[in-house]
Design a protein around this motif. Structure first.
Motif, short mmCIF file in Angstrom:
data_model
loop_
_atom_site.label_atom_id
_atom_site.label_comp_id
_atom_site.label_asym_id
_atom_site.label_seq_id
_atom_site.Cartn_x
_atom_site.Cartn_y
_atom_site.Cartn_z
N UNK A 50 0.68 -1.25 -0.05
CA UNK A 50 0.10 0.08 0.04
C UNK A 50 0.84 1.22 0.26
N UNK A 51 1.96 1.15 0.79
CA UNK A 51 2.85 2.25 0.69
C UNK A 51 3.26 2.62 -0.54
N UNK A 52 3.98 1.43 -1.03
CA UNK A 52 4.56 1.87 -2.57
C UNK A 52 3.50 2.14 -3.57
N UNK A 53 2.47 1.45 -3.59
CA UNK A 53 1.38 1.80 -4.49
C UNK A 53 0.98 3.26 -4.44
N UNK A 54 1.02 3.89 -2.89
CA UNK A 54 0.54 5.31 -2.82
C UNK A 54 1.77 6.07 -3.27
N UNK A 55 2.92 5.69 -3.16
CA UNK A 55 4.04 6.57 -3.48
C UNK A 55 4.03 6.96 -4.74
N UNK A 56 3.75 5.68 -5.72
CA UNK A 56 3.89 5.79 -7.09
C UNK A 56 2.53 6.71 -7.64
N UNK A 57 1.53 6.23 -6.99
CA UNK A 57 0.21 7.09 -7.60
C UNK A 57 0.34 8.54 -7.27
N UNK A 58 0.85 8.71 -6.06
CA UNK A 58 1.21 10.54 -5.97
C UNK A 58 2.16 11.06 -6.72
N UNK A 59 3.22 10.33 -7.19
CA UNK A 59 4.38 10.80 -8.06
C UNK A 59 3.81 10.79 -9.41
N UNK A 60 3.10 9.84 -9.86
CA UNK A 60 2.71 10.00 -11.38
C UNK A 60 1.61 10.68 -11.32
N UNK A 61 0.64 11.40 -10.49
CA UNK A 61 -0.26 12.13 -10.48
C UNK A 61 0.34 13.53 -10.57
N UNK A 62 1.65 13.63 -9.95
CA UNK A 62 2.36 14.98 -9.99
C UNK A 62 2.77 15.40 -11.05
N UNK A 63 3.02 14.33 -11.79
CA UNK A 63 3.79 14.59 -13.17
C UNK A 63 2.63 14.70 -14.13
N UNK A 64 1.17 14.76 -13.99
CA UNK A 64 0.35 15.03 -14.73
C UNK A 64 -0.48 14.06 -15.36
N UNK A 65 0.14 12.75 -15.00
CA UNK A 65 -0.71 11.36 -15.22
C UNK A 65 -2.06 11.33 -14.61
#
Length: 88
Positions: free
Chosen positions: A4-19
């Motif tokens: 959950x932690x890794x998934x959340x970090x990736x979704x936050x990162x990708x969202x911040x990149x506009x995905x």
């Protein structure tokens, strides 16, 4: 790192990149992995997250059949994949 932690970090990162949010998300019940995918016309992107292994990004252009696969050990998006995010 927990799934959950890794998934959340990736979704936050990708969202911040506009995905945008992925078209599909599958969470493994037994293997503790997650598979996220995005589709836009001929472009397909997939991110496989496993708690204790490097994450894998897979890109395919359906029109040209170009395939790109990159792994990331440190919760970053590989440079070659960053270039493909503009298609989504």
């Amino acid at each position: 790192m927990e799934k959950d932690s890794k998934l959340r970090k990736y979704t936050d990162l990708l969202s911040s990149l506009g995905l945008p949010l992925p078209n599909s998300v599958r969470i493994g019940e037994v293997s503790d992995d997650a598979l996220l995918s995005w589709e836009n016309d001929e472009h397909y992107l997939e991110l496989q997250i496993e708690p204790y292994n490097p994450s894998t990004f897979f890109y395919r252009n359906r029109r040209t059949s170009k395939i790109l696969m990159e792994t990331s050990k440190d919760l970053k998006v590989p440079e070659k994949i960053l270039d493909k995010l503009k298609f989504f």
